[in-house]
Design an enzyme around this catalytic site. Structure first.
Site, PDB file in Angstrom:
ATOM      1  N   ASN A 212      56.433  51.658  64.581  1.00 24.79           N
ATOM      2  CA  ASN A 212      55.499  52.232  63.606  1.00 24.79           C
ATOM      3  C   ASN A 212      54.177  52.537  64.311  1.00 24.79           C
ATOM      4  O   ASN A 212      53.964  52.088  65.439  1.00 24.79           O
ATOM      5  CB  ASN A 212      55.318  51.274  62.416  1.00 24.79           C
ATOM      6  CG  ASN A 212      54.749  49.939  62.868  1.00 24.79           C
ATOM      7  OD1 ASN A 212      53.625  49.856  63.325  1.00 24.79           O
ATOM      8  ND2 ASN A 212      55.561  48.877  62.783  1.00 24.79           N
ATOM      9  N   ASP A 281      60.610  45.854  60.050  1.00 26.96           N
ATOM     10  CA  ASP A 281      61.448  45.183  59.046  1.00 26.96           C
ATOM     11  C   ASP A 281      62.928  45.272  59.380  1.00 26.96           C
ATOM     12  O   ASP A 281      63.730  44.482  58.892  1.00 26.96           O
ATOM     13  CB  ASP A 281      61.223  45.826  57.667  1.00 26.96           C
ATOM     14  CG  ASP A 281      59.838  45.498  57.124  1.00 26.96           C
ATOM     15  OD1 ASP A 281      59.347  44.388  57.414  1.00 26.96           O
ATOM     16  OD2 ASP A 281      59.255  46.339  56.429  1.00 26.96           O
ATOM     17  N   LYS A 291      72.569  54.696  77.619  1.00 29.17           N
ATOM     18  CA  LYS A 291      71.837  55.673  76.806  1.00 29.17           C
ATOM     19  C   LYS A 291      72.809  56.370  75.836  1.00 29.17           C
ATOM     20  O   LYS A 291      73.893  56.809  76.257  1.00 29.17           O
ATOM     21  CB  LYS A 291      71.200  56.714  77.733  1.00 29.17           C
ATOM     22  CG  LYS A 291      70.356  57.721  77.021  1.00 29.17           C
ATOM     23  CD  LYS A 291      69.821  58.758  78.002  1.00 29.17           C
ATOM     24  CE  LYS A 291      69.198  59.897  77.241  1.00 29.17           C
ATOM     25  NZ  LYS A 291      69.017  61.079  78.078  1.00 29.17           N
ATOM     26  N   PHE A 325      48.831  40.372  55.524  1.00 27.06           N
ATOM     27  CA  PHE A 325      48.420  41.733  55.190  1.00 27.06           C
ATOM     28  C   PHE A 325      49.512  42.367  54.344  1.00 27.06           C
ATOM     29  O   PHE A 325      50.660  41.933  54.389  1.00 27.06           O
ATOM     30  CB  PHE A 325      48.208  42.561  56.469  1.00 27.06           C
ATOM     31  CG  PHE A 325      46.823  42.405  57.027  1.00 27.06           C
ATOM     32  CD1 PHE A 325      46.438  41.224  57.635  1.00 27.06           C
ATOM     33  CD2 PHE A 325      45.889  43.437  56.930  1.00 27.06           C
ATOM     34  CE1 PHE A 325      45.163  41.064  58.138  1.00 27.06           C
ATOM     35  CE2 PHE A 325      44.606  43.288  57.425  1.00 27.06           C
ATOM     36  CZ  PHE A 325      44.237  42.106  58.036  1.00 27.06           C
ATOM     37  N   LYS A 339      53.525  39.718  47.250  1.00 31.80           N
ATOM     38  CA  LYS A 339      53.728  39.199  48.610  1.00 31.80           C
ATOM     39  C   LYS A 339      52.969  37.885  48.810  1.00 31.80           C
ATOM     40  O   LYS A 339      53.439  36.988  49.508  1.00 31.80           O
ATOM     41  CB  LYS A 339      53.271  40.238  49.647  1.00 31.80           C
ATOM     42  CG  LYS A 339      54.178  41.458  49.715  1.00 31.80           C
ATOM     43  CD  LYS A 339      53.677  42.525  50.692  1.00 31.80           C
ATOM     44  CE  LYS A 339      54.504  43.799  50.555  1.00 31.80           C
ATOM     45  NZ  LYS A 339      54.039  44.909  51.384  1.00 31.80           N
ATOM     46  N   LYS A 343      55.329  34.805  49.818  1.00 35.27           N
ATOM     47  CA  LYS A 343      55.226  34.283  51.191  1.00 35.27           C
ATOM     48  C   LYS A 343      54.365  33.023  51.261  1.00 35.27           C
ATOM     49  O   LYS A 343      54.054  32.545  52.345  1.00 35.27           O
ATOM     50  CB  LYS A 343      54.709  35.382  52.129  1.00 35.27           C
ATOM     51  CG  LYS A 343      55.583  36.647  52.099  1.00 35.27           C
ATOM     52  CD  LYS A 343      55.313  37.599  53.251  1.00 35.27           C
ATOM     53  CE  LYS A 343      56.076  38.906  53.022  1.00 35.27           C
ATOM     54  NZ  LYS A 343      56.203  39.729  54.219  1.00 35.27           N
TER      55      LYS A 343
HETATM   56  N1  CTP Z   1      55.592  40.425  58.119  1.00 35.02           N
HETATM   57  C1  CTP Z   1      56.220  39.487  58.920  1.00 35.02           C
HETATM   58  N2  CTP Z   1      57.493  39.712  59.344  1.00 35.02           N
HETATM   59  C2  CTP Z   1      58.170  40.814  58.989  1.00 35.02           C
HETATM   60  C3  CTP Z   1      57.560  41.771  58.158  1.00 35.02           C
HETATM   61  C4  CTP Z   1      56.249  41.555  57.736  1.00 35.02           C
HETATM   62  O1  CTP Z   1      55.621  38.474  59.241  1.00 35.02           O
HETATM   63  N3  CTP Z   1      59.401  40.995  59.425  1.00 35.02           N
HETATM   64  C5  CTP Z   1      54.227  40.151  57.637  1.00 35.02           C
HETATM   65  C6  CTP Z   1      53.197  41.201  58.061  1.00 35.02           C
HETATM   66  O2  CTP Z   1      52.592  40.828  59.291  1.00 35.02           O
HETATM   67  C7  CTP Z   1      52.222  41.180  56.925  1.00 35.02           C
HETATM   68  C8  CTP Z   1      53.062  40.785  55.713  1.00 35.02           C
HETATM   69  O3  CTP Z   1      54.244  40.197  56.237  1.00 35.02           O
HETATM   70  O4  CTP Z   1      51.231  40.186  57.105  1.00 35.02           O
HETATM   71  C9  CTP Z   1      53.430  41.927  54.803  1.00 35.02           C
HETATM   72  O5  CTP Z   1      54.007  42.963  55.536  1.00 35.02           O
HETATM   73  P1  CTP Z   1      54.340  44.362  54.865  1.00 35.02           P
HETATM   74  O6  CTP Z   1      54.950  45.260  55.888  1.00 35.02           O
HETATM   75  O7  CTP Z   1      53.175  44.865  54.076  1.00 35.02           O
HETATM   76  O8  CTP Z   1      55.415  44.001  53.757  1.00 35.02           O
HETATM   77  P2  CTP Z   1      56.864  43.491  53.822  1.00 35.02           P
HETATM   78  O9  CTP Z   1      56.885  42.045  53.470  1.00 35.02           O
HETATM   79  O10 CTP Z   1      57.504  43.863  55.139  1.00 35.02           O
HETATM   80  O11 CTP Z   1      57.533  44.293  52.608  1.00 35.02           O
HETATM   81  P3  CTP Z   1      57.678  45.889  52.388  1.00 35.02           P
HETATM   82  O12 CTP Z   1      57.847  46.510  53.765  1.00 35.02           O
HETATM   83  O13 CTP Z   1      58.899  46.004  51.539  1.00 35.02           O
HETATM   84  O14 CTP Z   1      56.433  46.359  51.693  1.00 35.02           O
END
Ligand code: CTP
Length: 413
Positions: A212, A281, A291, A325, A339, A343
């Protein structure tokens, strides 16, 4: 004014303006408030007040040129910045403000502005037209975005006879600003802070990965700010172009799995966790050692979920303070609230992504901060440096005492 408890080292830069004489009173008041003061003068400041005045008031050598044969060290800008807790420039001319904003380092004080990683407070004083000129206003706003505190100037009759903004702020207000800043900077003394930053990369073959656009700027700003506030900082980051400050324990990682492993290796000793990383994610189900060739018109890849690092930490939270975040394109507060609960977080910072002026890659963020106790604060678009300060300020109610070095915390209800 309540006095500062421990003897602090203040570096006072005096530049060449008529208000330079007021710097003598600033020294006297700072010393009365348990600060040791070292004065650095520009050449033009010496036209208004002599080094002898400051030497008498501080009991210390007064520094000026970069190549001063009287100086005890050849690397003065480094030595002085290491020893100091704060740099105050009062009065600050348009010239030093311009140098600070644009990185001109042609004398000791302007070099210090770059080597000092401690808080910087600038108290401008100049003619009103000069102060209101667009170039000075732009320079001041640029310094503010970088986290420099600007105090004053005040409106009133100026030395040149003009009326308007340009008078040095009241000496008491300047010293109060120094005290407030020093107190803030002690808030995380003795605390172990873990910050994660940047994106993760999930490889699918030796030449391709899914990731990303996170720049890591928010996480690095948080790590810098925590260091400035006295914390022991560990920064675990995915690939970015950012450079961590010396003093931060830096652990580079690539994948979500590596980030998780490094986080859990150091977690036991950590008091405050700030997960600013944009952790991937999903990761490809299969990694191709060779490759992947473009021999198909349509390539279908399967992905599986990565582990949610923050949710895992939340399960073993104990006394730790957890800040997460939430990167959102819509319903910032609503999604973040979910969240926060899911969490087991204390604080969540919801930032708006998908707009050009905020979020990924930008130097700015537009956020809503929510706490476990139900507080909700909507913040305007601000620089990530200033936002880092705001986020760490949110920790204040959790800390038993600003000066404590124990590892106990009180909880927000
Ligand atoms: N985070 C994490 N591990 C992951 C994904 C996210 O620790 N595999 C943490 C991020 O660092 C952030 C928080 O979870 O502090 C929320 O991340 P975000 O991407 O906003 O949300 P997700 O929980 O991944 O849910 P979604 O993508 O469905 O919004």
């Amino acid at each position: 004014m309540r006095s500062i408890k421990k003897q602090k080292e203040v570096l006072l830069g005096v530049t060449g303006g008529i208000a330079a004489y007021k710097a003598a009173e600033i020294v006297r008041l700072l010393r009365k408030n348990d600060c040791s003061v070292t004065v650095v003068m520009t050449e033009s400041a010496k036209q208004f007040i002599t080094p002898l005045t400051f030497e008498s008031l501080t009991g210390r050598h007064v520094y000026s040129g970069l190549f001063d044969p009287q100086s005890p060290s050849a690397m003065e800008h480094i030595e002085l910045s290491k020893k100091s807790d704060l740099l105050l420039i009062a009065p600050a001319t348009a010239n030093i403000i311009g140098k600070a904003a644009h990185g001109v380092a042609d004398d000791l004080l302007s070099c210090l502005l770059m080597t000092v990683i401690k808080p910087i407070i600038i108290a401008p004083a100049m003619n009103a037209n000069m102060y209101l000129s667009s170039v000075v206003q732009e320079n001041i706003s640029c310094l503010r975005k970088r986290g420099v505190k600007i105090i004053g100037p005040e409106k009133g009759e100026l030395a040149c006879g003009d009326e308007g903004p340009g008078r040095l702020a009241e000496v008491e207000s300047i010293v109060d600003a120094v005290k407030t800043e020093l107190k803030t900077r002690e808030k995380l003394n003795g605390k172990e802070v873990l910050v994660t930053a940047g994106p993760t990369r999930e490889p699918m073959d030796p030449v391709r990965f899914i990731s990303n656009p996170s720049s890591g700027k928010m996480g690095f700003a948080l790590a810098t700010e925590a260091l400035k506030r006295g914390a022991e900082v560990t920064l675990i980051s995915g690939p970015t172009k950012q450079e961590p400050l010396p003093g931060i324990k830096f652990i580079p990682v690539v994948t979500a799995r590596e980030m998780k492993e490094e986080v859990f290796k150091c977690l036991a000793k950590i008091d405050i966790v700030i997960m600013a990383a944009a952790v991937g994610d999903y990761q490809p189900v299969r990694y191709s050692k060779q490759k992947i060739k473009k021999d198909k018109e349509l390539l279908v890849l399967e992905f599986k979920k990565t582990i949610d690092i923050l949710a895992e930490i939340g399960k073993k939270k104990g006394n730790k303070i957890l800040i997460g975040f939430a990167a959102e394109t819509e319903q910032l507060a609503g999604n973040a609230k979910g969240k926060l609960k899911k969490k087991n977080l204390d604080i969540i910072v919801a930032n708006e992504i998908g707009i050009s002026e905020s979020g990924f890659q930008s130097d700015f963020n537009k956020t809503v901060i929510l706490t476990k106790g139900g507080k909700q604060e909507e913040l305007p678009l601000m620089s990530k440096t200033n936002l880092a300060g705001k986020i760490l300020d949110m920790l204040n109610p959790y800390l038993i005492s600003s000066l404590t070095t124990t590892k106990k915390f009180s909880r927000l209800k």
